[in-house]
Design a protein around this motif. Structure first.
Motif, short mmCIF file in Angstrom:
data_model
loop_
_atom_site.label_atom_id
_atom_site.label_comp_id
_atom_site.label_asym_id
_atom_site.label_seq_id
_atom_site.Cartn_x
_atom_site.Cartn_y
_atom_site.Cartn_z
N LEU A 176 38.31 50.17 22.45
CA LEU A 176 38.39 49.26 21.32
C LEU A 176 38.24 47.81 21.76
N ALA A 177 38.66 47.53 23.01
CA ALA A 177 38.49 46.17 23.51
C ALA A 177 37.03 45.82 23.73
N GLY A 178 36.16 46.83 23.92
CA GLY A 178 34.73 46.59 24.11
C GLY A 178 33.91 47.03 22.92
N MET A 179 34.36 46.66 21.72
CA MET A 179 33.68 47.10 20.50
C MET A 179 32.27 46.53 20.36
N SER A 180 31.96 45.50 21.10
CA SER A 180 30.61 44.91 21.01
C SER A 180 29.56 45.84 21.57
N ASP A 181 29.94 46.81 22.38
CA ASP A 181 28.99 47.75 22.97
C ASP A 181 29.07 49.07 22.21
N PRO A 182 28.07 49.39 21.37
CA PRO A 182 28.13 50.63 20.58
C PRO A 182 28.17 51.88 21.44
N SER A 183 27.50 51.86 22.58
CA SER A 183 27.49 53.05 23.42
C SER A 183 28.87 53.40 23.94
N VAL A 184 29.67 52.37 24.23
CA VAL A 184 31.04 52.61 24.67
C VAL A 184 31.91 53.05 23.50
#
Length: 436
Positions: A176-184
């Motif tokens: 959730l902290a890396g929501m900018s990356d859709p793949s993650v």
């Protein structure tokens, strides 16, 4: 009464992929010709049920099916996100990816979910049978499996599941902290499924452990009473001049006990501050947080004691007119034993089974009188009493108890702040007493 666990062997399986049939329902305790056969059938049934409940093969099947569902939950969003992030971003490719994802769900996840559903249904039925068979006989010599927890700790699978759930939560927070990356972000459904499977295992083994602990407490209570009966019999055979037992003794105040436990921590803290003064601020913050927990918890304990005492005082005030003038009336709480719908409850033993209720008790000439705020009344002739035991409480806010042992094999436990006075009055009336 027979089960399909007789002859010391597990029932033969009709197929490699078909589980052995579960034992039949236990039935009433009086359906056996004697107690020996009842205990034997109970031990066999419980052993089989516990062995299947903790079967490594079933755990492996659960893990494989859970892994398949988790894999599908991770691949499906990954396929869709990959198609949507492709350079062409063709709607046809996205539609094909969605169709393939649905097919993957049908082929992999649905069969695995059906197997998991079958395992869950059998687990529910197995737990129901475990409770039935455990309640068939709860005597002091009735065996009970210790497989669900030893030395106060649940089964190891409970802690494994907790570890998996914690890791899933930490990973979900990182995703959730890396929501900018859709793949993650596509990993989130996979982590949610892992957390749900871990939580289901936590619930299962937590419930099993709680139930097993209650059953062990019931059997420990029966063993304690049997020990007291043995002590009273020994006293009666070796000393006939006086049935009174010396009841006084030193009790450690809870404040002294807590102080003894905190002293090592205080000493270590002082040494740490002297050796590393640069870290004293962080240690002070941790100490203040710990102190805050104690400050918040102590009033709760005090309120619990005051509420308990207020209920007992109210019971005595309302029930005092039901006793003769001049009789000393004591506040009591009864119904302290576990409920058991399959047991035969006589007029006396009904007072021993829950739910917990308040009342008043008095020792009159040749009779023990008890009245409950629910309208219950007990006139127990002292001739029916084999003896009484004074039992101290291991919980700071709970008063001690008087366990009245009857010659019929029944027993009634009364918890009261006047427990010692009640026991001394029973001793003065000729009832043998002992202390725990």
């Amino acid at each position: 009464m027979t089960t399909n666990t007789t002859n010391g062997h597990s029932p033969a399986r009709t197929s490699l992929f078909r589980a052995a049939p579960l034992p039949q329902a236990s039935g009433a305790p009086d359906s056996w010709p004697d107690r020996g056969s009842r205990l034997q059938d109970q031990a066999k049934a419980l052993s089989m049920l516990v062995r299947e409940d903790l079967s490594r093969g079933r755990a492996l099947v659960f893990l494989l099916c859970a892994g398949v569902v988790t894999l599908a939950a991770g691949l499906v969003p990954a396929m869709v996100i990959d198609a949507a992030d492709s350079e062409s971003r063709d709607s046809t490719d996205i539609a094909v990816a969605v169709v393939l994802a649905v097919v993957l769900l049908v082929i992999l996840a649905v069969p695995a979910l059906l197997v998991l559903r079958a395992l869950r249904k059998r687990s529910i039925r197995r737990f129901e049978l475990l409770r039935q068979w455990a309640a068939v006989d709860r005597g002091h010599d009735a065996d009970f499996p210790t497989s669900y927890g030893t030395e106060g700790y649940p089964h190891g699978r409970f802690f494994y599941s907790v570890l998996v759930l914690v890791l899933a939560l930490i990973s979900a927070i990182a995703v959730l902290a890396g929501m900018s990356d859709p793949s993650v972000l596509g990993l989130l459904p996979c982590l949610v499924v892992v957390g749900l499977f871990a939580w289901s295992a936590i619930r299962k083994y937590g419930a099993r452990y709680g139930w097993a602990e209650r059953e062990r407490v019931i059997r420990a209570r029966a063993r304690r009473r049997e020990l007291h009966r043995t002590q009273l019999t020994r006293q009666a055979s070796t000393r006939a001049e006086s049935p009174k037992t010396y009841l006084s003794g030193m009790r450690v105040h809870p404040a002294l006990l807590y102080g003894a436990l905190l002293c090592p921590a205080v000493i270590v803290t002082v040494v740490f501050v002297i050796a590393r003064p640069q870290d004293a601020s962080g240690l002070a913050v941790a100490g203040l947080l710990a102190l805050l927990v104690i400050v918040v918890g102590l009033p709760k304990v005090v309120r619990m004691r005051r509420r308990e005492q207020a209920e007992l005082d109210s019971a005595v005030a309302s029930l005092a007119p039901a006793f003769a003038i001049g009789v000393v009336v004591h506040p009591v709480r009864y119904g302290l034993a576990e409920s058991d719908d399959q047991s035969v409850r006589l007029s006396f033993s009904a007072w021993d089974f829950g739910p917990s209720r308040t009342g008043a008790l008095a020792v009159d000439t040749g009779v023990l009188l008890a009245r409950g705020t629910d309208g219950a009344a007990l006139d127990l002739p002292l001739a029916e009493v084999q003896g009484a035991a004074l039992i101290g409480s291991g919980v700071a806010w709970l008063p001690p108890s008087v366990d009245v042992l009857l010659r019929s094999g029944e027993a009634i436990e009364f918890r009261s702040p006047d427990a010692k006075a009640i026991t001394e009055e029973l001793a003065d009336a000729g009832v043998p007493v002992t202390t725990a």
